[in-house]
Design an enzyme around this catalytic site. Sequence first.
Site, mmCIF file in Angstrom:
data_model
loop_
_atom_site.group_PDB
_atom_site.id
_atom_site.type_symbol
_atom_site.label_atom_id
_atom_site.label_comp_id
_atom_site.label_asym_id
_atom_site.label_seq_id
_atom_site.Cartn_x
_atom_site.Cartn_y
_atom_site.Cartn_z
ATOM 1 N N VAL A 11 0.821 -1.211 0.000
ATOM 2 C CA VAL A 11 0.000 0.000 0.000
ATOM 3 C C VAL A 11 0.860 1.268 0.000
ATOM 4 O O VAL A 11 0.707 2.137 -0.858
ATOM 5 C CB VAL A 11 -0.953 -0.024 1.220
ATOM 6 C CG1 VAL A 11 -1.560 1.349 1.473
ATOM 7 C CG2 VAL A 11 -2.052 -1.047 0.979
ATOM 8 N N LYS A 35 15.336 -2.600 2.583
ATOM 9 C CA LYS A 35 14.307 -2.167 1.634
ATOM 10 C C LYS A 35 14.638 -0.787 1.083
ATOM 11 O O LYS A 35 14.544 -0.534 -0.113
ATOM 12 C CB LYS A 35 12.944 -2.070 2.344
ATOM 13 C CG LYS A 35 12.101 -3.309 2.265
ATOM 14 C CD LYS A 35 10.692 -2.985 2.748
ATOM 15 C CE LYS A 35 9.876 -4.270 2.736
ATOM 16 N NZ LYS A 35 8.518 -4.072 3.224
ATOM 17 N N PHE A 249 -15.805 -12.172 -9.217
ATOM 18 C CA PHE A 249 -15.768 -12.870 -7.921
ATOM 19 C C PHE A 249 -16.763 -14.028 -7.853
ATOM 20 O O PHE A 249 -17.312 -14.318 -6.797
ATOM 21 C CB PHE A 249 -15.979 -11.879 -6.758
ATOM 22 C CG PHE A 249 -14.723 -11.149 -6.406
ATOM 23 C CD1 PHE A 249 -14.241 -10.142 -7.221
ATOM 24 C CD2 PHE A 249 -13.988 -11.496 -5.281
ATOM 25 C CE1 PHE A 249 -13.057 -9.488 -6.925
ATOM 26 C CE2 PHE A 249 -12.800 -10.848 -4.972
ATOM 27 C CZ PHE A 249 -12.344 -9.840 -5.807
ATOM 28 N N LEU A 250 -16.992 -14.659 -9.007
ATOM 29 C CA LEU A 250 -17.896 -15.813 -9.008
ATOM 30 C C LEU A 250 -17.134 -17.124 -9.204
ATOM 31 O O LEU A 250 -17.747 -18.180 -9.335
ATOM 32 C CB LEU A 250 -18.949 -15.671 -10.128
ATOM 33 C CG LEU A 250 -19.966 -14.539 -9.984
ATOM 34 C CD1 LEU A 250 -20.990 -14.585 -11.116
ATOM 35 C CD2 LEU A 250 -20.695 -14.603 -8.642
ATOM 36 N N ALA A 252 -15.294 -20.321 -8.270
ATOM 37 C CA ALA A 252 -15.091 -21.181 -7.099
ATOM 38 C C ALA A 252 -13.626 -21.615 -7.067
ATOM 39 O O ALA A 252 -12.947 -21.623 -8.092
ATOM 40 C CB ALA A 252 -15.997 -22.394 -7.202
ATOM 41 N N GLY A 257 -7.039 -16.072 0.287
ATOM 42 C CA GLY A 257 -5.891 -15.891 1.179
ATOM 43 C C GLY A 257 -5.480 -14.439 1.110
ATOM 44 O O GLY A 257 -6.304 -13.562 0.861
ATOM 45 N N CYS A 260 -5.361 -9.440 3.316
ATOM 46 C CA CYS A 260 -6.523 -8.592 3.633
ATOM 47 C C CYS A 260 -7.783 -9.360 4.011
ATOM 48 O O CYS A 260 -8.269 -9.231 5.130
ATOM 49 C CB CYS A 260 -6.791 -7.652 2.464
ATOM 50 S SG CYS A 260 -5.471 -6.448 2.266
HETATM 51 N N1 NAD Z 1 -1.828 -5.478 0.621
HETATM 52 C C1 NAD Z 1 -2.982 -5.089 0.140
HETATM 53 O O1 NAD Z 1 -3.431 -5.563 -0.905
HETATM 54 C C2 NAD Z 1 -3.800 -4.044 0.860
HETATM 55 C C3 NAD Z 1 -4.870 -3.429 0.176
HETATM 56 C C4 NAD Z 1 -5.620 -2.470 0.849
HETATM 57 C C5 NAD Z 1 -5.325 -2.152 2.166
HETATM 58 N N2 NAD Z 1 -4.301 -2.786 2.799
HETATM 59 C C6 NAD Z 1 -4.001 -2.395 4.189
HETATM 60 O O2 NAD Z 1 -2.879 -1.519 4.178
HETATM 61 C C7 NAD Z 1 -2.044 -1.736 5.306
HETATM 62 C C8 NAD Z 1 -0.640 -2.073 4.862
HETATM 63 O O3 NAD Z 1 -0.670 -3.289 4.141
HETATM 64 P P1 NAD Z 1 0.582 -3.814 3.287
HETATM 65 O O4 NAD Z 1 0.173 -5.091 2.666
HETATM 66 O O5 NAD Z 1 1.070 -2.705 2.416
HETATM 67 O O6 NAD Z 1 1.642 -4.058 4.483
HETATM 68 P P2 NAD Z 1 3.141 -4.588 4.381
HETATM 69 O O7 NAD Z 1 3.306 -5.499 5.531
HETATM 70 O O8 NAD Z 1 3.431 -5.074 2.998
HETATM 71 O O9 NAD Z 1 4.011 -3.276 4.609
HETATM 72 C C9 NAD Z 1 4.127 -2.583 5.823
HETATM 73 C C10 NAD Z 1 5.466 -1.839 5.827
HETATM 74 O O10 NAD Z 1 5.491 -0.962 6.945
HETATM 75 C C11 NAD Z 1 6.835 -0.924 7.448
HETATM 76 N N3 NAD Z 1 6.822 -0.365 8.802
HETATM 77 C C12 NAD Z 1 6.503 -0.948 9.985
HETATM 78 N N4 NAD Z 1 6.625 -0.072 10.997
HETATM 79 C C13 NAD Z 1 7.023 1.103 10.457
HETATM 80 C C14 NAD Z 1 7.310 2.386 10.978
HETATM 81 N N5 NAD Z 1 7.226 2.667 12.274
HETATM 82 N N6 NAD Z 1 7.689 3.351 10.123
HETATM 83 C C15 NAD Z 1 7.802 3.120 8.807
HETATM 84 N N7 NAD Z 1 7.547 1.911 8.248
HETATM 85 C C16 NAD Z 1 7.154 0.925 9.063
HETATM 86 C C17 NAD Z 1 7.269 -2.377 7.321
HETATM 87 O O11 NAD Z 1 8.673 -2.502 7.376
HETATM 88 C C18 NAD Z 1 6.673 -2.750 5.960
HETATM 89 O O12 NAD Z 1 7.585 -2.463 4.906
HETATM 90 C C19 NAD Z 1 -2.753 -2.821 6.121
HETATM 91 O O13 NAD Z 1 -3.583 -2.212 7.060
HETATM 92 C C20 NAD Z 1 -3.591 -3.534 5.096
HETATM 93 O O14 NAD Z 1 -4.722 -4.160 5.646
HETATM 94 C C21 NAD Z 1 -3.515 -3.705 2.177
#
Ligand code: NAD
Length: 436
Positions: A11, A35, A249-250, A252, A257, A260
């Site tokens: 995100v 990273k 989304f239909l 099966a 996983g 989210c």
């Molecule tokens: N992955 C998806 O498809 C998706 C889609 C929509 C919403 N979300 C939501 O977005 C959020 C993030 O998801 P993601 O999949 O991108 O997470 P992720 O685990 O891929 O990334 C999180 C990042 O945050 C960093 N981090 C942790 N603590 C930190 C800090 N104090 N300062 C700076 N960086 C820090 C980590 O090192 C990591 O790189 C979640 O709440 C998730 O539910 C995810």
Amino acid sequence: MKIAVAGTGYVGLVAGVCFAEKGHDVTCVDIDENKVKLMESGVSPIFEEGLEELMKKNNATGRLHYTTDYASAYKNADAIFIGVGTPEMPDGSANLSYIATVCRQIAENVEHDVLVVVKSTVPVGTNDKVEQFIKDFLVKDVKVEVASNPEFLAQGTAVRDTLHAARIIIGTESESAKAKLMEIYEPFGLPIVSVGRRSAEMIKYACNDFLALKISYMNDIANLCELVGANIEDVAKGMSYDSRIGERFLNAGIGFGGSCFPKDTKALKFLANQNGYELKTVEACVEVNKKQKLRLYEKAKDRMITFSGLRVAVLGLAFKAGTDDLREAPSAENISRLLEQGADIYAYDPAGVPRAKMQFPEGSIGRGSITYVQSPEEALEGANICFVFTEWDEIKKITPDKYKELMRTPLVYDGRNLYDLTDMDKAGVEYYSIGR
Ligand SMILES: NC(=O)c1ccc[n+]([C@@H]2O[C@H](COP(=O)([O-])OP(=O)(O)OC[C@H]3O[C@@H](n4cnc5c(N)ncnc54)[C@H](O)[C@@H]3O)[C@@H](O)[C@H]2O)c1
């Protein structure tokens, strides 16, 4: 606008890169030094189509920076987007500790008025707490406002989903916060839906859980189709013409996983219980999905005397095609069971192997073993049984004849319904899929 983004996962990084692409001056902050080094050299730490190209392009413009030095990134930012993880706690609630850490870092370092925007998926009411928390720890006398801006991208199409989003949801409690967010998103030229913060938070969960429900519903119907001699693909096709249902989304399959749907269904269920409400639809969805992930494994276990010493081909590790993410992937749970049973696994995935190795290091594990191979053919060579877990094109392209030719016993359990039943039968492959 000068923007800082906390967290460079799926995100945060995609948001940061797309903000830079639209002309903002962006600093992406992460705690992971490796990273940050990778990103500075133009390499994306995650697999997302088109992301690395945009990173390289915007690194070169000087509009996109990366750092672990949060203090310097936050102190002069006009807006700080929070995109850190909110993983699942053992009781199903969302872990907000990463959000809290960022809030503290913001509070202690901002030097002028700033808008903090929560992009992470958080339980309803979290934005209120974030605002209070930051105010409690503020060091300088500055104005901090908090807005909700949930993210709807899907992994695998994250860049496209961000640049061409169906809508942007903004949840604000003041005209000034709303105006600033509108200004940030103005260059995207996308529809903006402006609501209150709590509604914005709820929209995110309601959307994810609705999609998860749709998947579990189709899987439930698919399992019933098997019992009554109907074909889920024909059923889905018939349903899809109804515009009230829609055609997406239909499919099966082996269950959802990813990072989210599994956690967001459990978190909403938790939030409901916390408020004295039983969210029965979502509870059923969670239950159906849990069973669905092991449906093929249970069938195969019933068919075989043992997996011990068997060569098992695993095609696909990622939770879906187009990503290297294995979080809550059906493959992982199945692999764990197969290893417990003493299977020798030969696994193929075009993107997920590095992350899979962190979870299942190559070599012997317990009574079994796992070897990662470079092609589906290598995985299938001499296999006694094959499981298909991800719908990658490379896996779809395998012909029924190849399964017959390469496997020692052509026995295929397909969690993605990738092949035609008649073709597999004609080729002499014993084939099991979902709902057909
Ligand atoms: N992955 C998806 O498809 C998706 C889609 C929509 C919403 N979300 C939501 O977005 C959020 C993030 O998801 P993601 O999949 O991108 O997470 P992720 O685990 O891929 O990334 C999180 C990042 O945050 C960093 N981090 C942790 N603590 C930190 C800090 N104090 N300062 C700076 N960086 C820090 C980590 O090192 C990591 O790189 C979640 O709440 C998730 O539910 C995810």
